[in-house]
Design a protein around this motif. Structure first.
Motif, PDB file in Angstrom:
ATOM      1  N   LEU A  74     -79.849  -5.655  55.016  1.00  0.00           N
ATOM      2  CA  LEU A  74     -79.553  -4.524  55.881  1.00  0.00           C
ATOM      3  C   LEU A  74     -80.200  -3.277  55.290  1.00  0.00           C
ATOM      4  O   LEU A  74     -79.873  -2.862  54.183  1.00  0.00           O
ATOM      5  CB  LEU A  74     -78.042  -4.306  56.018  1.00  0.00           C
ATOM      6  N   ASP A  75     -81.133  -2.702  56.037  1.00  0.00           N
ATOM      7  CA  ASP A  75     -81.832  -1.487  55.637  1.00  0.00           C
ATOM      8  C   ASP A  75     -81.380  -0.397  56.598  1.00  0.00           C
ATOM      9  O   ASP A  75     -81.898  -0.276  57.704  1.00  0.00           O
ATOM     10  CB  ASP A  75     -83.343  -1.714  55.715  1.00  0.00           C
ATOM     11  N   LEU A  76     -80.385   0.358  56.187  1.00  0.00           N
ATOM     12  CA  LEU A  76     -79.740   1.333  57.060  1.00  0.00           C
ATOM     13  C   LEU A  76     -80.213   2.745  56.718  1.00  0.00           C
ATOM     14  O   LEU A  76     -79.494   3.536  56.126  1.00  0.00           O
ATOM     15  CB  LEU A  76     -78.217   1.206  56.958  1.00  0.00           C
ATOM     16  N   ARG A  77     -81.444   3.011  57.099  1.00  0.00           N
ATOM     17  CA  ARG A  77     -82.043   4.340  56.947  1.00  0.00           C
ATOM     18  C   ARG A  77     -82.416   4.835  58.333  1.00  0.00           C
ATOM     19  O   ARG A  77     -82.675   4.042  59.242  1.00  0.00           O
ATOM     20  CB  ARG A  77     -83.297   4.283  56.076  1.00  0.00           C
TER      21      ARG A  77
ATOM     22  N   LEU B 101     -75.018 -11.578  52.662  1.00  0.00           N
ATOM     23  CA  LEU B 101     -75.757 -10.333  52.441  1.00  0.00           C
ATOM     24  C   LEU B 101     -76.308 -10.317  51.021  1.00  0.00           C
ATOM     25  O   LEU B 101     -75.563 -10.421  50.053  1.00  0.00           O
ATOM     26  CB  LEU B 101     -74.860  -9.119  52.680  1.00  0.00           C
ATOM     27  N   LYS B 102     -77.630 -10.203  50.910  1.00  0.00           N
ATOM     28  CA  LYS B 102     -78.295 -10.187  49.605  1.00  0.00           C
ATOM     29  C   LYS B 102     -78.796  -8.799  49.244  1.00  0.00           C
ATOM     30  O   LYS B 102     -78.870  -8.455  48.071  1.00  0.00           O
ATOM     31  CB  LYS B 102     -79.478 -11.162  49.588  1.00  0.00           C
ATOM     32  N   GLU B 103     -79.191  -8.006  50.244  1.00  0.00           N
ATOM     33  CA  GLU B 103     -79.751  -6.682  49.977  1.00  0.00           C
ATOM     34  C   GLU B 103     -79.198  -5.662  50.963  1.00  0.00           C
ATOM     35  O   GLU B 103     -79.192  -5.884  52.161  1.00  0.00           O
ATOM     36  CB  GLU B 103     -81.272  -6.735  50.103  1.00  0.00           C
ATOM     37  N   LEU B 104     -78.743  -4.532  50.438  1.00  0.00           N
ATOM     38  CA  LEU B 104     -78.201  -3.461  51.261  1.00  0.00           C
ATOM     39  C   LEU B 104     -78.810  -2.137  50.825  1.00  0.00           C
ATOM     40  O   LEU B 104     -78.774  -1.792  49.646  1.00  0.00           O
ATOM     41  CB  LEU B 104     -76.679  -3.380  51.136  1.00  0.00           C
TER      42      LEU B 104
ATOM     43  N   LEU C  20     -78.611  -3.419  45.693  1.00  0.00           N
ATOM     44  CA  LEU C  20     -77.817  -2.385  46.335  1.00  0.00           C
ATOM     45  C   LEU C  20     -78.459  -1.033  46.077  1.00  0.00           C
ATOM     46  O   LEU C  20     -78.689  -0.662  44.921  1.00  0.00           O
ATOM     47  CB  LEU C  20     -76.388  -2.391  45.788  1.00  0.00           C
ATOM     48  N   SER C  21     -78.785  -0.323  47.158  1.00  0.00           N
ATOM     49  CA  SER C  21     -79.364   1.020  47.071  1.00  0.00           C
ATOM     50  C   SER C  21     -78.529   1.952  47.933  1.00  0.00           C
ATOM     51  O   SER C  21     -78.370   1.706  49.125  1.00  0.00           O
ATOM     52  CB  SER C  21     -80.809   1.029  47.575  1.00  0.00           C
TER      53      SER C  21
END
Length: 172
Positions: A26-29, A55-58, A88-89
């Motif tokens: 999920l890339d929530l930008r 979920l592996k990357e957020l 996680l970012s």
């Protein structure tokens, strides 16, 4: 399939909606979602409809927002930061010093500290506590615009057995 298209398709197809709930990245930008409206509500809606399973990357970037209520952040982390997440970012708006306990570090203590390999934090009020856990898999830790005390940073770094990179991410 781009995140924006996957979200739209999930609204139309019940079968795809079930698979969407397990989408691994999920890339929530704002630019990724293609939104000009209320970014906080959209991120909240997406995360509430995601199961967190698989979920592996957020990536959550809300630095363009004026303020994000800490109850949103806590809720999002409870949903998305589960055992098994690897990257996680988080980039949130500037936090006034009087709200230094804004980021719920305890939300990272649900087994994720055993699986996270990459942690990139851009939150001015990141206050890692002594009980933040033992980060066995963390190889990359990036902190930007973070207000953290020396002893808190020392405790965090001490708990990172596999840390290879610490500092700022390399720009493309």
């Amino acid at each position: 399939m781009p995140l924006r298209d996957a979200a739209r398709l999930a609204c139309v197809s019940h079968k795809f909606w079930r698979s969407w709930r397990c989408y691994p990245k999920l890339d929530l930008r704002q630019e990724t979602l293609g939104l000009n409206g209320d970014l906080i509500s959209e991120v909240d809606n997406i995360l509430k409809n995601h199961s967190g399973v698989g979920l592996k990357e957020l990536i959550i970037e809300l630095s363009s927002c004026d303020k994000v209520d800490s109850c949103y952040i806590s809720s999002w982390l409870r949903i998305a930061v589960t055992a098994g997440i690897e990257e996680l970012s988080l980039f949130l708006p500037h936090i006034p010093e009087e709200e230094e306990n804004y980021f719920p570090c305890s939300s990272l203590l649900n087994g994720s500290e055993k699986s996270i390999r990459y942690l990139d934090i851009g939150i001015s009020a990141f206050r890692p506590t002594a009980g933040l856990g033992h980060w066995r898999s963390l190889t990359r830790l990036y902190l930007s615009s973070v207000r953290v005390a020396d002893d808190e940073l020392e405790g965090l770094l001490y708990s990172c057995d596999a840390l290879e990179h610490f500092g700022s991410p390399e720009l493309p």
